[in-house]
Write a protein that holds these residues in place. Structure first.
Motif, short mmCIF file in Angstrom:
data_model
loop_
_atom_site.label_atom_id
_atom_site.label_comp_id
_atom_site.label_asym_id
_atom_site.label_seq_id
_atom_site.Cartn_x
_atom_site.Cartn_y
_atom_site.Cartn_z
N LYS A 111 -4.20 -4.29 -21.36
CA LYS A 111 -5.31 -4.93 -20.66
C LYS A 111 -5.95 -3.98 -19.66
N MET A 112 -5.15 -3.14 -19.03
CA MET A 112 -5.66 -2.23 -18.00
C MET A 112 -6.39 -1.03 -18.59
N VAL A 113 -5.91 -0.50 -19.71
CA VAL A 113 -6.44 0.76 -20.21
C VAL A 113 -7.41 0.63 -21.39
N LEU A 114 -7.35 -0.49 -22.13
CA LEU A 114 -8.22 -0.63 -23.29
C LEU A 114 -9.71 -0.60 -22.94
N VAL A 165 -7.25 5.97 -9.82
CA VAL A 165 -7.63 5.85 -11.22
C VAL A 165 -8.62 4.71 -11.42
N ALA A 166 -9.36 4.79 -12.53
CA ALA A 166 -10.43 3.82 -12.77
C ALA A 166 -9.91 2.40 -12.90
N TRP A 167 -8.66 2.25 -13.38
CA TRP A 167 -8.14 0.91 -13.65
C TRP A 167 -7.33 0.33 -12.49
N SER A 168 -7.28 0.98 -11.35
CA SER A 168 -6.53 0.44 -10.21
C SER A 168 -7.24 -0.78 -9.65
N ARG A 169 -6.50 -1.60 -8.92
CA ARG A 169 -7.12 -2.82 -8.37
C ARG A 169 -8.16 -2.47 -7.32
N THR A 170 -7.97 -1.35 -6.60
CA THR A 170 -8.95 -0.97 -5.58
C THR A 170 -10.25 -0.50 -6.20
N ASP A 207 0.79 -1.22 0.00
CA ASP A 207 0.00 0.00 0.00
C ASP A 207 0.83 1.28 0.00
N GLU A 208 2.15 1.17 0.17
CA GLU A 208 2.97 2.37 0.21
C GLU A 208 2.85 3.15 -1.10
N TRP A 209 2.95 4.48 -1.00
CA TRP A 209 2.71 5.32 -2.16
C TRP A 209 3.68 5.03 -3.31
N TRP A 210 4.91 4.63 -2.98
CA TRP A 210 5.87 4.39 -4.06
C TRP A 210 5.56 3.11 -4.84
N PHE A 211 4.69 2.26 -4.29
CA PHE A 211 4.17 1.13 -5.05
C PHE A 211 2.89 1.53 -5.80
N ARG A 212 1.94 2.12 -5.08
CA ARG A 212 0.63 2.42 -5.66
C ARG A 212 0.70 3.54 -6.69
N GLY A 213 1.73 4.37 -6.62
CA GLY A 213 1.86 5.45 -7.60
C GLY A 213 1.98 4.95 -9.02
N ALA A 214 2.45 3.71 -9.20
CA ALA A 214 2.61 3.16 -10.55
C ALA A 214 1.26 2.85 -11.20
N ASP A 215 0.16 2.88 -10.41
CA ASP A 215 -1.17 2.67 -10.99
C ASP A 215 -1.58 3.82 -11.89
N PHE A 216 -1.09 5.01 -11.60
CA PHE A 216 -1.63 6.21 -12.24
C PHE A 216 -1.20 6.40 -13.69
N PRO A 217 0.10 6.46 -14.01
CA PRO A 217 0.50 6.87 -15.37
C PRO A 217 0.56 5.72 -16.38
N ARG A 218 -0.45 4.86 -16.41
CA ARG A 218 -0.38 3.72 -17.32
C ARG A 218 -0.40 4.14 -18.79
N TRP A 254 -4.55 11.76 -15.89
CA TRP A 254 -5.27 10.52 -15.69
C TRP A 254 -6.58 10.83 -14.99
N SER A 255 -7.42 9.85 -14.84
CA SER A 255 -8.78 10.05 -14.32
C SER A 255 -8.81 9.91 -12.80
N LEU A 256 -9.02 11.01 -12.11
CA LEU A 256 -9.14 10.97 -10.64
C LEU A 256 -10.56 11.26 -10.18
N ASP A 257 -11.36 11.90 -11.03
CA ASP A 257 -12.72 12.28 -10.65
C ASP A 257 -13.71 11.32 -11.30
N HIS A 258 -14.64 10.82 -10.50
CA HIS A 258 -15.45 9.69 -10.94
C HIS A 258 -16.94 9.89 -10.64
N VAL A 259 -17.76 9.24 -11.45
CA VAL A 259 -19.19 9.08 -11.16
C VAL A 259 -19.54 7.62 -11.45
#
Length: 370
Positions: free
Chosen positions: A75-78, A249-254, A23-34, A286-291
């Protein structure tokens, strides 16, 4: 050229770094700039192929690893492109019913931003039923008071810590609560809105802390807050919308786990990205705001609005409810493993909160003794 190999190695490393279950930010940060990693990966792939140099075992291994990395990123972004199947149906012309529609404008305003008129102009232009502002303080509340005559139902939570929020509604709100789910600094708004048709919709407005070196050191509380709300929603047999800056981001595992747990749909799937952050840097977005919404809603309109001085673009979404949509739209399938992961993340967040509260209590007690 060595720099081509370095670029390929970086792409491979970043692609699989986010798979590490930390969960550390230096791991989870890689989710964003895919998207950015994908572009760099394709550049490295082409350069490796045309590089005028004899092939050796290292170059072959690197090419195979790079292909695997590109496949994973695709696979994550398509799913957020037009080539994917729509997760949410579009309301056809003959089905439009304004009384069953709800229009929403979500805007993270950036507290120091003083371009109040830019957001007010968006609100006057689109006249949404619901306006959710994030990072709004007392100053923003005062400046936005000009829209209050059009929005008789309001939930103000002005804060100076970048986590204030205000909810404005033309439609009647009821059973409204401001909750601080896991942190006394981070509010969320839970309310029920009644559409002109009489349909009631549960609204959840969220803005958890992001994992970053300047905010939360890890994503534990962010993930737990989102999954706590998802866990509550799964037992509801009611129309529901979750919206806000989720700092994920929308494609993160969470976020994908949240969708499977809650049963909510994402109207971006099968259409296009709605990259809202960073508004000032076109190549770093990247997408941070969601509905997200329940299966009884279909999409009328969705767009990103022009820059209004914040580091986020506002988003505007119009949805329409109807039982016909519930019959033709399916929520994502949840597994037992998903439930276990969600409950584990929730428990981890609760334990972290209790630990932090105990530390604060002990410090206060120590100061009192001193």
């Amino acid at each position: 050229m060595i720099w081509i190999e370095i670029l390929a190695v970086v792409v491979v490393w970043l692609s699989f770094w986010s798979l590490i279950p930390r969960d550390e930010w230096w791991f989870r940060g890689a989710d964003f700039p895919r998207l950015q990693i994908l572009v760099l990966g394709f550049c490295a792939f082409v350069l490796l192929l045309i590089w005028d140099s004899p092939w050796d075992i290292w170059r072959e291994i690197l090419l195979v690893a790079l292909i695997a990395a590109l496949a994973y990123q695709l696979k994550m972004v398509l799913p957020y492109t037009f080539i994917w199947k729509n997760q949410v149906k579009k309301v056809r012309e003959g089905q439009l019913d304004p009384k069953k529609q709800i229009s929403i404008l979500v805007s993270n305003v950036l507290t120091p931003n003083k371009k109040y008129d830019a957001l007010i102009s968006h609100i006057k232009t689109y006249q949404p039923d619901i306006v959710l502002t994030l990072e709004t303080d007392e100053v923003w509340q005062k400046e936005l008071s000009v829209i209050e005559p059009d929005y008789p139902y309001r939930v103000p939570v002005p804060l100076d810590n970048l986590y204030g929020m205000h909810l404005y509604s033309r439609l009647e709100l009821s059973d409204t609560e401001v909750k601080f789910i896991l942190s006394d600094e981070i509010p969320s708004i839970h309310t029920t809105v009644t559409l002109d048709s009489g349909n009631k919709v549960q609204l959840y407005c969220l803005h958890p802390k992001p994992p970053s070196p300047t905010e939360a050191k890890d994503s534990t509380l962010r993930d737990a807050e989102l999954l706590i709300v998802g866990d509550q929603i799964k037992d509801l047999d009611e129309s529901c919308i979750v919206m806000g800056d989720l700092n994920d981001v929308a494609w993160s595992r969470t976020t994908r786990l949240f969708q499977r747990i809650s049963g909510l749909l994402d109207p971006r799937v099968g259409r296009h990205y709605v990259n809202t952050f960073h508004a000032d840097y076109p190549l770093l977005r990247w997408s941070l705001d969601h509905v997200f919404h329940s299966t009884d809603f279909a999409l009328v309109e969705m767009k990103r609005l022009p820059h209004m001085g914040s580091d986020h673009f506002p988003i505007y979404v119009v949805l329409q409810t109807g039982r016909i949509f519930e019959k033709i739209q399916q929520e994502l399938e949840q597994t037992d493993a998903d439930e276990e992961k969600a409950q584990a993340a929730i428990q981890q967040g609760i334990e972290k909160t209790e630990k932090e509260e105990k530390i604060v209590t002990d410090e206060i007690a120590q100061d009192y003794k001193s």
